[in-house]
Design a protein around this motif. Structure first.
Motif, PDB file in Angstrom:
ATOM      1  N   VAL A  11       0.829  -1.210   0.000  1.00  0.00           N
ATOM      2  CA  VAL A  11       0.000   0.000   0.000  1.00  0.00           C
ATOM      3  C   VAL A  11       0.861   1.258   0.000  1.00  0.00           C
ATOM      4  O   VAL A  11       0.391   2.348   0.301  1.00  0.00           O
ATOM      5  N   ASN A  12       2.152   1.091  -0.334  1.00  0.00           N
ATOM      6  CA  ASN A  12       3.105   2.194  -0.430  1.00  0.00           C
ATOM      7  C   ASN A  12       3.295   2.955   0.879  1.00  0.00           C
ATOM      8  O   ASN A  12       3.530   4.157   0.879  1.00  0.00           O
ATOM      9  N   ILE A  21       8.625  -6.321  10.266  1.00  0.00           N
ATOM     10  CA  ILE A  21       7.300  -6.395   9.657  1.00  0.00           C
ATOM     11  C   ILE A  21       6.934  -5.014   9.131  1.00  0.00           C
ATOM     12  O   ILE A  21       6.998  -4.013   9.863  1.00  0.00           O
ATOM     13  N   CYS A  22       6.524  -4.958   7.877  1.00  0.00           N
ATOM     14  CA  CYS A  22       6.107  -3.699   7.267  1.00  0.00           C
ATOM     15  C   CYS A  22       4.784  -3.262   7.883  1.00  0.00           C
ATOM     16  O   CYS A  22       3.826  -4.040   7.941  1.00  0.00           O
ATOM     17  N   GLN A  23       4.715  -2.023   8.313  1.00  0.00           N
ATOM     18  CA  GLN A  23       3.504  -1.511   8.939  1.00  0.00           C
ATOM     19  C   GLN A  23       2.443  -1.104   7.923  1.00  0.00           C
ATOM     20  O   GLN A  23       1.318  -0.783   8.294  1.00  0.00           O
ATOM     21  N   GLY A  24       2.772  -1.166   6.653  1.00  0.00           N
ATOM     22  CA  GLY A  24       1.801  -0.883   5.609  1.00  0.00           C
ATOM     23  C   GLY A  24       1.086  -2.127   5.116  1.00  0.00           C
ATOM     24  O   GLY A  24      -0.140  -2.171   5.026  1.00  0.00           O
ATOM     25  N   CYS A  25       1.864  -3.196   4.834  1.00  0.00           N
ATOM     26  CA  CYS A  25       1.274  -4.401   4.235  1.00  0.00           C
ATOM     27  C   CYS A  25       1.382  -5.632   5.131  1.00  0.00           C
ATOM     28  O   CYS A  25       0.861  -6.686   4.783  1.00  0.00           O
ATOM     29  N   ARG A  53      -1.280 -11.192  11.110  1.00  0.00           N
ATOM     30  CA  ARG A  53      -0.568 -10.031  11.666  1.00  0.00           C
ATOM     31  C   ARG A  53      -1.460  -8.810  11.704  1.00  0.00           C
ATOM     32  O   ARG A  53      -1.441  -8.041  12.667  1.00  0.00           O
ATOM     33  N   GLU A  54      -2.241  -8.626  10.658  1.00  0.00           N
ATOM     34  CA  GLU A  54      -3.138  -7.484  10.581  1.00  0.00           C
ATOM     35  C   GLU A  54      -4.183  -7.546  11.696  1.00  0.00           C
ATOM     36  O   GLU A  54      -4.443  -6.552  12.376  1.00  0.00           O
ATOM     37  N   LEU A  55      -4.766  -8.713  11.909  1.00  0.00           N
ATOM     38  CA  LEU A  55      -5.776  -8.873  12.961  1.00  0.00           C
ATOM     39  C   LEU A  55      -5.188  -8.662  14.347  1.00  0.00           C
ATOM     40  O   LEU A  55      -5.882  -8.213  15.263  1.00  0.00           O
ATOM     41  N   ALA A  56      -3.912  -8.987  14.523  1.00  0.00           N
ATOM     42  CA  ALA A  56      -3.251  -8.833  15.811  1.00  0.00           C
ATOM     43  C   ALA A  56      -2.754  -7.399  16.058  1.00  0.00           C
ATOM     44  O   ALA A  56      -2.406  -7.052  17.177  1.00  0.00           O
ATOM     45  N   SER A  57      -2.770  -6.575  15.037  1.00  0.00           N
ATOM     46  CA  SER A  57      -2.252  -5.220  15.147  1.00  0.00           C
ATOM     47  C   SER A  57      -3.176  -4.326  15.971  1.00  0.00           C
ATOM     48  O   SER A  57      -4.398  -4.336  15.772  1.00  0.00           O
ATOM     49  N   PRO A  58      -2.608  -3.525  16.864  1.00  0.00           N
ATOM     50  CA  PRO A  58      -3.438  -2.582  17.625  1.00  0.00           C
ATOM     51  C   PRO A  58      -3.930  -1.421  16.772  1.00  0.00           C
ATOM     52  O   PRO A  58      -4.761  -0.646  17.211  1.00  0.00           O
ATOM     53  N   PHE A  59      -3.431  -1.315  15.548  1.00  0.00           N
ATOM     54  CA  PHE A  59      -3.789  -0.214  14.669  1.00  0.00           C
ATOM     55  C   PHE A  59      -4.925  -0.534  13.718  1.00  0.00           C
ATOM     56  O   PHE A  59      -5.341   0.301  12.937  1.00  0.00           O
ATOM     57  N   VAL A  60      -5.443  -1.763  13.779  1.00  0.00           N
ATOM     58  CA  VAL A  60      -6.500  -2.191  12.869  1.00  0.00           C
ATOM     59  C   VAL A  60      -7.764  -2.488  13.671  1.00  0.00           C
ATOM     60  O   VAL A  60      -7.725  -3.203  14.669  1.00  0.00           O
ATOM     61  N   THR A  61      -8.861  -1.917  13.221  1.00  0.00           N
ATOM     62  CA  THR A  61     -10.159  -2.172  13.824  1.00  0.00           C
ATOM     63  C   THR A  61     -10.998  -2.958  12.835  1.00  0.00           C
ATOM     64  O   THR A  61     -11.185  -2.521  11.691  1.00  0.00           O
TER      65      THR A  61
END
Length: 65
Positions: A11-12, A21-25, A53-61
């Motif tokens: 996602v650039n 781990i890339c915080q974008g993808c 990883r995305e589901l475990a991220s505190p930045f994703v709702t």
């Protein structure tokens, strides 16, 4: 390879954290560099890890509709 090639989840927003781990993808540095060499099965495996990883991220709702 048959069928349509699975596109990169890039996602650039390229920033590797302290865990590589890339915080974008949500791919690891190794997964990012290997992406172009992977077949669709390999890409699906990476995308499964990305989803975890995305589901475990505190930045994703996640919103259930």
């Amino acid at each position: 390879m048959s069928g349509k090639t699975i596109a990169s989840p890039c996602v650039n927003i390229c920033y590797l954290d302290d865990h590589d781990i890339c915080q974008g993808c949500y791919r690891s540095g190794e997964e990012i560099t290997a992406w172009m060499r992977l077949d669709n099965e390999g890409r699906k495996k990476v995308l499964a890890k990305v989803r975890e990883r995305e589901l475990a991220s505190p930045f994703v709702t996640i919103v259930n509709t």
